[in-house]
Design a protein around this motif. Structure first.
Motif, PDB file in Angstrom:
ATOM      1  N   GLY A  92       0.822  -1.205   0.000  1.00  0.00           N
ATOM      2  CA  GLY A  92       0.000   0.000   0.000  1.00  0.00           C
ATOM      3  C   GLY A  92       0.852   1.249   0.000  1.00  0.00           C
ATOM      4  O   GLY A  92       0.584   2.215  -0.733  1.00  0.00           O
TER       5      GLY A  92
ATOM      6  N   LEU B  87       0.160   3.209  -3.496  1.00  0.00           N
ATOM      7  CA  LEU B  87      -1.048   4.032  -3.404  1.00  0.00           C
ATOM      8  C   LEU B  87      -0.760   5.479  -3.051  1.00  0.00           C
ATOM      9  O   LEU B  87      -0.049   5.774  -2.087  1.00  0.00           O
ATOM     10  CB  LEU B  87      -2.002   3.449  -2.354  1.00  0.00           C
ATOM     11  CG  LEU B  87      -2.601   2.088  -2.686  1.00  0.00           C
ATOM     12  CD1 LEU B  87      -3.377   1.542  -1.498  1.00  0.00           C
ATOM     13  CD2 LEU B  87      -3.497   2.171  -3.925  1.00  0.00           C
TER      14      LEU B  87
ATOM     15  N   ALA C  96      -7.868   0.932  -5.776  1.00  0.00           N
ATOM     16  CA  ALA C  96      -7.472  -0.467  -5.660  1.00  0.00           C
ATOM     17  C   ALA C  96      -8.686  -1.324  -6.018  1.00  0.00           C
ATOM     18  O   ALA C  96      -9.781  -1.112  -5.489  1.00  0.00           O
ATOM     19  CB  ALA C  96      -7.015  -0.790  -4.244  1.00  0.00           C
TER      20      ALA C  96
ATOM     21  N   PHE D 137      -4.446  -0.980   3.480  1.00  0.00           N
ATOM     22  CA  PHE D 137      -4.507  -0.015   2.386  1.00  0.00           C
ATOM     23  C   PHE D 137      -5.152   1.305   2.797  1.00  0.00           C
ATOM     24  O   PHE D 137      -4.825   2.359   2.233  1.00  0.00           O
ATOM     25  CB  PHE D 137      -5.278  -0.607   1.200  1.00  0.00           C
ATOM     26  CG  PHE D 137      -4.704  -1.891   0.658  1.00  0.00           C
ATOM     27  CD1 PHE D 137      -3.345  -2.173   0.755  1.00  0.00           C
ATOM     28  CD2 PHE D 137      -5.536  -2.828   0.040  1.00  0.00           C
ATOM     29  CE1 PHE D 137      -2.828  -3.364   0.261  1.00  0.00           C
ATOM     30  CE2 PHE D 137      -5.024  -4.007  -0.463  1.00  0.00           C
ATOM     31  CZ  PHE D 137      -3.670  -4.287  -0.356  1.00  0.00           C
TER      32      PHE D 137
ATOM     33  N   TYR E  63     -11.903   2.304  -3.640  1.00  0.00           N
ATOM     34  CA  TYR E  63     -12.004   0.888  -3.979  1.00  0.00           C
ATOM     35  C   TYR E  63     -13.035   0.691  -5.077  1.00  0.00           C
ATOM     36  O   TYR E  63     -14.041   1.392  -5.142  1.00  0.00           O
ATOM     37  CB  TYR E  63     -12.406   0.058  -2.753  1.00  0.00           C
ATOM     38  CG  TYR E  63     -11.379   0.083  -1.652  1.00  0.00           C
ATOM     39  CD1 TYR E  63     -10.216  -0.665  -1.737  1.00  0.00           C
ATOM     40  CD2 TYR E  63     -11.572   0.873  -0.511  1.00  0.00           C
ATOM     41  CE1 TYR E  63      -9.268  -0.645  -0.730  1.00  0.00           C
ATOM     42  CE2 TYR E  63     -10.634   0.902   0.498  1.00  0.00           C
ATOM     43  CZ  TYR E  63      -9.484   0.147   0.390  1.00  0.00           C
ATOM     44  OH  TYR E  63      -8.551   0.184   1.379  1.00  0.00           O
TER      45      TYR E  63
ATOM     46  N   TYR F 179      -6.203  -6.476  -6.181  1.00  0.00           N
ATOM     47  CA  TYR F 179      -5.854  -7.328  -5.029  1.00  0.00           C
ATOM     48  C   TYR F 179      -6.853  -8.469  -4.925  1.00  0.00           C
ATOM     49  O   TYR F 179      -8.072  -8.238  -4.943  1.00  0.00           O
ATOM     50  CB  TYR F 179      -5.875  -6.506  -3.738  1.00  0.00           C
ATOM     51  CG  TYR F 179      -5.843  -7.379  -2.499  1.00  0.00           C
ATOM     52  CD1 TYR F 179      -4.640  -7.865  -2.004  1.00  0.00           C
ATOM     53  CD2 TYR F 179      -7.026  -7.749  -1.850  1.00  0.00           C
ATOM     54  CE1 TYR F 179      -4.609  -8.694  -0.896  1.00  0.00           C
ATOM     55  CE2 TYR F 179      -6.998  -8.570  -0.742  1.00  0.00           C
ATOM     56  CZ  TYR F 179      -5.791  -9.040  -0.268  1.00  0.00           C
ATOM     57  OH  TYR F 179      -5.770  -9.880   0.829  1.00  0.00           O
TER      58      TYR F 179
ATOM     59  N   CYS G 143      -1.837  -2.048 -14.562  1.00  0.00           N
ATOM     60  CA  CYS G 143      -1.728  -2.023 -13.104  1.00  0.00           C
ATOM     61  C   CYS G 143      -1.079  -3.307 -12.613  1.00  0.00           C
ATOM     62  O   CYS G 143      -0.924  -4.281 -13.361  1.00  0.00           O
ATOM     63  CB  CYS G 143      -3.105  -1.832 -12.463  1.00  0.00           C
ATOM     64  SG  CYS G 143      -4.206  -3.261 -12.569  1.00  0.00           S
TER      65      CYS G 143
END
Length: 408
Positions: free
Chosen positions: A112, A116, A122, A136, A143, A172, A202
């Motif tokens: 994270g 991020l 994510a 995260f 999200y 994830y 990604c």
């Protein structure tokens, strides 16, 4: 008096207590049948193997080194075992592709931190692992829902991410016996998700702490193995694999690992250096010896026990749950995911269950980033024998039946 709230960073407001960690306190109440904690049965730990390993280390010539600071990347012996383990899973890699972490939870926090930025997105399974959301959240992402089989176009994901002010940084997921659902992502879907990540440019975070806990069916290749095959090797792959010794050998030593491109590992090492310098060398050396000596035999032994408990819980659910309740049938891991009739709230049910039935479970809302899933819950079968599973599910089934009946 200091007003601490005014001093905290903004991200502190996104930190929440783990409902699961709070529920683990119920383990101190012997009359509660606890299906809440997703923890291994401590009676199955290879304690004698660890005792022998620590004695060998501390009585030998390497005692001083084991008690000293160590390399941030991890001890050479443990990393070499992990390299060989990953190769058995189909991932060709070297020590430069491995970072030892203080549990895979630390690995998620580092990921994270590395990827991020505030406003980034994510993609996560829905529901997803609560600990990942906790890791995260501090880095202030948004999200979006990564539903296997949904076949949403990549541009749909990208457009929503842009609306939130950032971009998609990673997808994830736990492809093997996921926490909390117990479900496994099939081979075709693994390949589709890798293709989607390629379209989105990604990363993929493959969280696989339960990989060794398979009871039925044929093992599937890790997403990292598929990625390496398609991209020409691990240093070209976009997937980061998070492994753990916590579910297979011991959670108390707090050891996990990340296997990824050497470039990514080198960046994560910098975060490790700024965090805790290195995971305890003594624990790493002990884990390496135990893994070398007993990993396969021990996991075969524990899997037989967990399989029997899973089967006992599935059979008890069939006997005791009323119509309108459904649940997953995992091929491995530690969890069964239950869906209650619409309108029921698992958190309210838990309060009543603790008070009257003396059965604990985890309400499902915490596993949903948007707070949905009120009528879902997670059951863990790993730490109770047949008698407790039968009695606990029987009590829970009666309570749910009474609750449904009272609403009619």
């Amino acid at each position: 008096m200091t007003t601490w709230e005014s001093l905290y960073a903004r991200r502190a407001s996104r930190m929440r207590a783990s409902e699961i960690r709070e529920l683990l306190k119920l383990l101190d109440q012997p009359d509660v049948i606890n299906f809440a904690g997703g923890i291994p049965d401590q009676a199955l730990f290879p304690a004698e193997a660890f005792k022998a390993a620590y004695q060998e280390i501390l009585a030998g010539p390497d005692a001083g080194r084991a008690l000293q600071y160590g390399m941030s990347e991890g001890s050479a012996r443990l990393r070499n075992w992990i390299v060989n383990h990953m190769r058995r899973l189909g991932v060709e890699c070297g020590p430069e592709n491995i970072l030892v972490t203080s549990g895979s939870q630390q690995g998620l926090d580092y990921i994270g931190k590395l990827f991020l930025t505030e406003g980034d997105t994510a993609l996560v399974q829905w529901p997803t692992y609560l600990g990942a959301l906790q890791a995260f959240n501090a880095y202030e992402p948004g999200y979006d829902r990564l539903d296997p089989g949904a076949n949403r176009p990549a541009e749909d994901y990208a457009a929503i991410a842009r609306e939130k002010g950032g971009r998609i940084k990673f997808a994830y997921l736990s492809p093997d016996f996921a926490n909390p659902t117990g479900l496994t992502v099939d081979l075709a879907e693994r390949q589709r998700l890798l293709a989607l990540a390629g379209e989105l440019s990604c990363a993929v975070i493959e969280d696989s702490p339960y990989e060794a806990l398979r009871y039925d069916g044929e093992p599937l290749p890790p997403m990292l193995a598929l990625d390496c095959e398609a991209s020409g090797g691990i240093n070209n792959a976009r997937t980061l694999y998070c492994g753990s010794f916590s579910k297979s050998l011991s959670p108390g030593l707090r050891l996990g690992w990340i296997c990824a491109s050497a470039d990514v590992i080198s960046r994560l090492v910098l975060i490790k250096q700024a965090s805790d310098l290195n995971s305890p060398v003594l624990n790493q050396e002990a884990m390496a010896r135990v893994a070398e000596n007993v990993f396969e035999a021990h996991t075969a032994k524990t899997n037989a026990v967990y399989k029997s408990r899973r089967d006992a819980m599935l059979a008890a659910l069939e006997r005791h749950m009323p119509a309108g309740v459904s649940w997953t049938r995992p091929e491995g891991g530690m969890f069964i995911w239950m869906t209650l009739p619409k309108g029921m709230d698992a958190a309210t049910l838990l309060e009543t269950s603790i008070e009257t039935a003396r059965v604990a479970f985890v309400p499902g809302r915490a596993f949903h980033p948007d707070g949905t899933g009120a009528n879902t819950l997670r059951l863990s079968f790993s730490c109770n024998d047949y008698q407790k599973i039968e009695e606990g599910i029987s009590r829970l089934g009666r309570l749910i039946t009474e609750t449904v009946t009272s609403k009619l």
